[in-house]
Design an enzyme around this catalytic site. Structure first.
Site, PDB file in Angstrom:
ATOM      1  N   ARG A  89      45.830  77.144 -40.425  1.00  0.00           N
ATOM      2  CA  ARG A  89      45.713  77.303 -41.869  1.00  0.00           C
ATOM      3  C   ARG A  89      47.043  77.118 -42.581  1.00  0.00           C
ATOM      4  O   ARG A  89      47.088  76.749 -43.753  1.00  0.00           O
ATOM      5  CB  ARG A  89      45.145  78.689 -42.170  1.00  0.00           C
ATOM      6  CG  ARG A  89      44.853  78.917 -43.613  1.00  0.00           C
ATOM      7  CD  ARG A  89      43.964  80.121 -43.827  1.00  0.00           C
ATOM      8  NE  ARG A  89      44.623  81.361 -43.492  1.00  0.00           N
ATOM      9  CZ  ARG A  89      44.016  82.553 -43.494  1.00  0.00           C
ATOM     10  NH1 ARG A  89      42.742  82.635 -43.788  1.00  0.00           N
ATOM     11  NH2 ARG A  89      44.676  83.629 -43.195  1.00  0.00           N
ATOM     12  N   TYR A  90      48.132  77.444 -41.886  1.00  0.00           N
ATOM     13  CA  TYR A  90      49.477  77.277 -42.449  1.00  0.00           C
ATOM     14  C   TYR A  90      50.206  76.260 -41.576  1.00  0.00           C
ATOM     15  O   TYR A  90      50.066  76.293 -40.361  1.00  0.00           O
ATOM     16  CB  TYR A  90      50.247  78.591 -42.398  1.00  0.00           C
ATOM     17  CG  TYR A  90      49.544  79.771 -43.015  1.00  0.00           C
ATOM     18  CD1 TYR A  90      49.555  79.960 -44.392  1.00  0.00           C
ATOM     19  CD2 TYR A  90      48.889  80.706 -42.227  1.00  0.00           C
ATOM     20  CE1 TYR A  90      48.924  81.057 -44.952  1.00  0.00           C
ATOM     21  CE2 TYR A  90      48.258  81.808 -42.784  1.00  0.00           C
ATOM     22  CZ  TYR A  90      48.274  81.975 -44.150  1.00  0.00           C
ATOM     23  OH  TYR A  90      47.649  83.058 -44.708  1.00  0.00           O
ATOM     24  N   ARG A  93      52.486  77.607 -38.365  1.00  0.00           N
ATOM     25  CA  ARG A  93      51.961  78.530 -37.362  1.00  0.00           C
ATOM     26  C   ARG A  93      50.453  78.381 -37.246  1.00  0.00           C
ATOM     27  O   ARG A  93      49.789  78.034 -38.221  1.00  0.00           O
ATOM     28  CB  ARG A  93      52.320  79.979 -37.723  1.00  0.00           C
ATOM     29  CG  ARG A  93      51.825  80.423 -39.101  1.00  0.00           C
ATOM     30  CD  ARG A  93      52.793  81.471 -39.640  1.00  0.00           C
ATOM     31  NE  ARG A  93      52.313  82.145 -40.842  1.00  0.00           N
ATOM     32  CZ  ARG A  93      52.463  81.681 -42.088  1.00  0.00           C
ATOM     33  NH1 ARG A  93      53.031  80.504 -42.291  1.00  0.00           N
ATOM     34  NH2 ARG A  93      52.036  82.390 -43.115  1.00  0.00           N
ATOM     35  N   CYS A 102      37.378  91.801 -26.090  1.00  0.00           N
ATOM     36  CA  CYS A 102      38.359  92.835 -26.446  1.00  0.00           C
ATOM     37  C   CYS A 102      38.185  94.004 -25.480  1.00  0.00           C
ATOM     38  O   CYS A 102      37.146  94.133 -24.831  1.00  0.00           O
ATOM     39  CB  CYS A 102      38.117  93.355 -27.861  1.00  0.00           C
ATOM     40  SG  CYS A 102      38.282  92.099 -29.133  1.00  0.00           S
ATOM     41  N   CYS A 106      35.823  97.253 -32.506  1.00  0.00           N
ATOM     42  CA  CYS A 106      36.011  98.024 -33.729  1.00  0.00           C
ATOM     43  C   CYS A 106      34.857  97.713 -34.676  1.00  0.00           C
ATOM     44  O   CYS A 106      34.491  96.545 -34.846  1.00  0.00           O
ATOM     45  CB  CYS A 106      37.336  97.636 -34.374  1.00  0.00           C
ATOM     46  SG  CYS A 106      38.700  97.617 -33.180  1.00  0.00           S
ATOM     47  N   CYS A 109      35.526  95.123 -37.527  1.00  0.00           N
ATOM     48  CA  CYS A 109      36.195  93.871 -37.148  1.00  0.00           C
ATOM     49  C   CYS A 109      35.787  92.700 -38.035  1.00  0.00           C
ATOM     50  O   CYS A 109      34.603  92.448 -38.239  1.00  0.00           O
ATOM     51  CB  CYS A 109      35.858  93.528 -35.701  1.00  0.00           C
ATOM     52  SG  CYS A 109      36.604  91.967 -35.169  1.00  0.00           S
ATOM     53  N   ARG A 111      36.128  89.665 -37.258  1.00  0.00           N
ATOM     54  CA  ARG A 111      35.570  88.593 -36.426  1.00  0.00           C
ATOM     55  C   ARG A 111      34.360  89.096 -35.654  1.00  0.00           C
ATOM     56  O   ARG A 111      34.045  88.593 -34.587  1.00  0.00           O
ATOM     57  CB  ARG A 111      36.629  88.074 -35.446  1.00  0.00           C
ATOM     58  CG  ARG A 111      37.785  87.392 -36.131  1.00  0.00           C
ATOM     59  CD  ARG A 111      38.347  86.243 -35.285  1.00  0.00           C
ATOM     60  NE  ARG A 111      39.437  85.604 -36.001  1.00  0.00           N
ATOM     61  CZ  ARG A 111      40.707  85.964 -35.859  1.00  0.00           C
ATOM     62  NH1 ARG A 111      41.052  86.902 -35.003  1.00  0.00           N
ATOM     63  NH2 ARG A 111      41.648  85.360 -36.554  1.00  0.00           N
ATOM     64  N   ASP A 272      38.445  93.142 -44.733  1.00  0.00           N
ATOM     65  CA  ASP A 272      37.720  91.906 -45.032  1.00  0.00           C
ATOM     66  C   ASP A 272      36.220  92.186 -45.095  1.00  0.00           C
ATOM     67  O   ASP A 272      35.717  93.033 -44.362  1.00  0.00           O
ATOM     68  CB  ASP A 272      38.000  90.862 -43.942  1.00  0.00           C
ATOM     69  CG  ASP A 272      39.467  90.470 -43.890  1.00  0.00           C
ATOM     70  OD1 ASP A 272      40.017  90.169 -44.963  1.00  0.00           O
ATOM     71  OD2 ASP A 272      40.061  90.491 -42.798  1.00  0.00           O
ATOM     72  N   ASP A 309      43.427  88.971 -47.445  1.00  0.00           N
ATOM     73  CA  ASP A 309      43.098  87.639 -46.968  1.00  0.00           C
ATOM     74  C   ASP A 309      42.045  87.113 -47.940  1.00  0.00           C
ATOM     75  O   ASP A 309      40.924  87.625 -47.968  1.00  0.00           O
ATOM     76  CB  ASP A 309      42.554  87.719 -45.535  1.00  0.00           C
ATOM     77  CG  ASP A 309      43.012  86.541 -44.710  1.00  0.00           C
ATOM     78  OD1 ASP A 309      42.937  85.413 -45.223  1.00  0.00           O
ATOM     79  OD2 ASP A 309      43.440  86.759 -43.562  1.00  0.00           O
ATOM     80  N   LYS A 316      46.605  84.638 -46.790  1.00  0.00           N
ATOM     81  CA  LYS A 316      46.921  86.043 -47.049  1.00  0.00           C
ATOM     82  C   LYS A 316      47.960  86.129 -48.150  1.00  0.00           C
ATOM     83  O   LYS A 316      48.931  85.386 -48.126  1.00  0.00           O
ATOM     84  CB  LYS A 316      47.538  86.672 -45.799  1.00  0.00           C
ATOM     85  CG  LYS A 316      46.578  86.899 -44.654  1.00  0.00           C
ATOM     86  CD  LYS A 316      47.315  87.613 -43.520  1.00  0.00           C
ATOM     87  CE  LYS A 316      46.467  87.659 -42.270  1.00  0.00           C
ATOM     88  NZ  LYS A 316      46.280  86.315 -41.670  1.00  0.00           N
TER      89      LYS A 316
HETATM   90  C1  LIG Z   1      46.964  85.925 -40.575  1.00  0.00           C
HETATM   91  C2  LIG Z   1      47.009  84.551 -40.112  1.00  0.00           C
HETATM   92  C3  LIG Z   1      48.217  83.978 -39.669  1.00  0.00           C
HETATM   93  C4  LIG Z   1      49.501  84.742 -39.618  1.00  0.00           C
HETATM   94  O1  LIG Z   1      49.981  84.985 -40.909  1.00  0.00           O
HETATM   95  P1  LIG Z   1      51.382  85.698 -41.129  1.00  0.00           P
HETATM   96  O2  LIG Z   1      51.437  85.926 -42.598  1.00  0.00           O
HETATM   97  O3  LIG Z   1      52.433  84.760 -40.602  1.00  0.00           O
HETATM   98  O4  LIG Z   1      51.365  86.971 -40.335  1.00  0.00           O
HETATM   99  C5  LIG Z   1      48.197  82.655 -39.276  1.00  0.00           C
HETATM  100  N1  LIG Z   1      47.071  81.919 -39.315  1.00  0.00           N
HETATM  101  C6  LIG Z   1      45.905  82.442 -39.732  1.00  0.00           C
HETATM  102  C7  LIG Z   1      44.704  81.575 -39.762  1.00  0.00           C
HETATM  103  C8  LIG Z   1      45.825  83.786 -40.143  1.00  0.00           C
HETATM  104  O5  LIG Z   1      44.653  84.291 -40.533  1.00  0.00           O
HETATM  105  S1  SF4 Z   2      39.588  94.308 -34.676  1.00  0.00           S
HETATM  106 FE1  SF4 Z   2      38.093  92.924 -33.695  1.00  0.00          FE
HETATM  107  S2  SF4 Z   2      39.366  91.495 -32.513  1.00  0.00           S
HETATM  108 FE2  SF4 Z   2      40.657  93.305 -32.958  1.00  0.00          FE
HETATM  109  S3  SF4 Z   2      40.394  94.659 -31.189  1.00  0.00           S
HETATM  110 FE3  SF4 Z   2      38.911  95.297 -32.756  1.00  0.00          FE
HETATM  111  S4  SF4 Z   2      37.030  94.199 -32.205  1.00  0.00           S
HETATM  112 FE4  SF4 Z   2      38.713  93.154 -31.130  1.00  0.00          FE
END
Ligand SMILES: *Cc1c(COP(=O)(O)O)cnc(C)c1O
Ligand code: SF4
Length: 350
Positions: A89-90, A93, A102, A106, A109, A111, A272, A309, A316
């Protein structure tokens, strides 16, 4: 050793839910993974329905109710996934998802629609090759973030292989790992795992997901100490959750506990809108008030950045509060105790 609690029956046997509740939870566990390690289960007070550890891990039938605005992919990972296992996305990174498993699951979560045991989420050897080829083909990628799932549930051998292969890509300088293991299953943060993570030329950063000061047990301390021994940059990530940590004193105690253990508070995440997570939601205004309350009362080392986010995959951004605002007589700043002060006259036209 008692194993990981995964089913309503396990929870009933452990005394963490009643028989009636266990029956009604079958529909929830059919939909979303449940997982409580012995370390986590031992922290829960079964007599307290508002226990901040129990709330994070014990399933609830409320999870089956999808509130307006909740979506399966709340932060738009799908929009930015060029190959399986990568979210880019960026420019500088990207996320590499080697597993969707996991140590614990959680309830909030973001995801939750994709994490779970089972092999489905993991990458096959060919898919991993393709993901690494993508990274190798993008020289702008300075940092690789291992996430999941929880990447540290992989064996030290697999982690070691992955780290070696990433270190073989010259433009990658930083390896960041996002994990809940140091608090969720501290005994699994073994010397072998830590060596596998840190034994390369890459600079290692470990982002530890911690939400409540009670998660910082002596076992977690030992796991964090093992990670610190590698010289890795230790950072924290906390999700702001109603009933868990939505009080200034709780957040302050958590941030102090982290700093005392050599972990730098990094992000406080606005929750989220994942499906069925309405019971955890706080408003941004509430979040801003909490963050305002930390400033001044707690050391500057104890101030995470409150981030949102933006739903849809737009990134973010700091979610405030704003300390400096423009008013009729120019800019004014709010001090940590609520006083307002004029700090700069507005520019006059020449
Ligand atoms: C959160 C996230 C990151 C990391 O973001 P930072 O601001 O550098 O901590 C990188 N890629 C994605 C897709 C993310 O959701
Ligand atoms: S927040 Fe989601 S990805 Fe992170 S440890 Fe918990 S269940 Fe796993």
């Amino acid at each position: 050793m008692k194993g990981v609690l995964k089913s309503p029956g396990d929870l009933l046997e452990a005394g963490l839910v009643t028989g009636d509740a266990a029956a009604s939870l079958e529909a929830v566990t059919a939909r979303y993974a449940v997982g409580l390690t012995p370390a986590v289960a031992a922290l829960i007070d079964p007599q307290d329905p508002g226990d901040p550890i129990g709330l994070q891990y014990l399933p609830s039938t409320e999870e089956l109710e999808v509130a307006p605005g909740e979506t399966a992919d709340p932060i738009g990972d799908g929009v930015h996934s060029p190959v399986k296992g990568i979210v880019h996305r960026y420019p500088d990174r990207l996320l590499l998802t080697a597993t969707h498993a996991c140590a614990v699951y959680c309830r909030f979560c973001f995801r939750r629609e994709v994490v779970g045991p089972g092999g489905a989420g993991g990458l096959t050897p060919a898919e991993l090759d393709a993901a690494l080829a993508y990274i190798a083909g993008h020289p702008e990628v300075w940092e690789v973030i291992l996430t999941g799932g929880d990447p540290l549930v992989l064996s030290p051998r697999r982690i070691g292989d992955l780290v070696r292969r990433l270190a073989g890509i010259p433009h990658v300088k930083i390896l960041r790992v996002h994990t809940r293991l140091p608090v969720a299953a501290p005994g699994q943060v073994t010397e072998a795992l830590v060596r596998a993570l840190s034994g390369s030329r890459l600079t290692l950063a470990v982002g530890v997901h911690v939400n409540h000061p009670r998660e910082l047990t002596p076992e977690a301390d030992a796991a964090l100490a093992r990670l610190r021994g590698t010289g890795a940059l230790l950072l924290s990530q906390t999700v702001l959750l109603r009933g868990v940590n939505d009080r200034v004193e709780v957040l302050g105690e958590l941030m102090r506990g982290l700093v005392e253990r050599g972990v730098r508070p990094y992000y406080l995440h606005h929750p989220d809108p994942a499906p069925g997570t309405a019971r955890f939601r706080v408003s941004i205004a509430e979040g801003q008030a909490l963050v305002r309350g930390l400033r001044g009362r707690y050391s500057g080392l104890c101030q995470p950045t409150y981030v949102l986010d933006i739903p849809g995959g737009f990134g973010k951004v700091p979610a405030g509060p704003a300390w400096i605002e423009s008013g009729e007589t120019g800019l004014s700043a709010t001090d940590p105790w609520g006083g307002r002060h004029s700090v700069e006259a507005e520019e006059t036209e020449a």
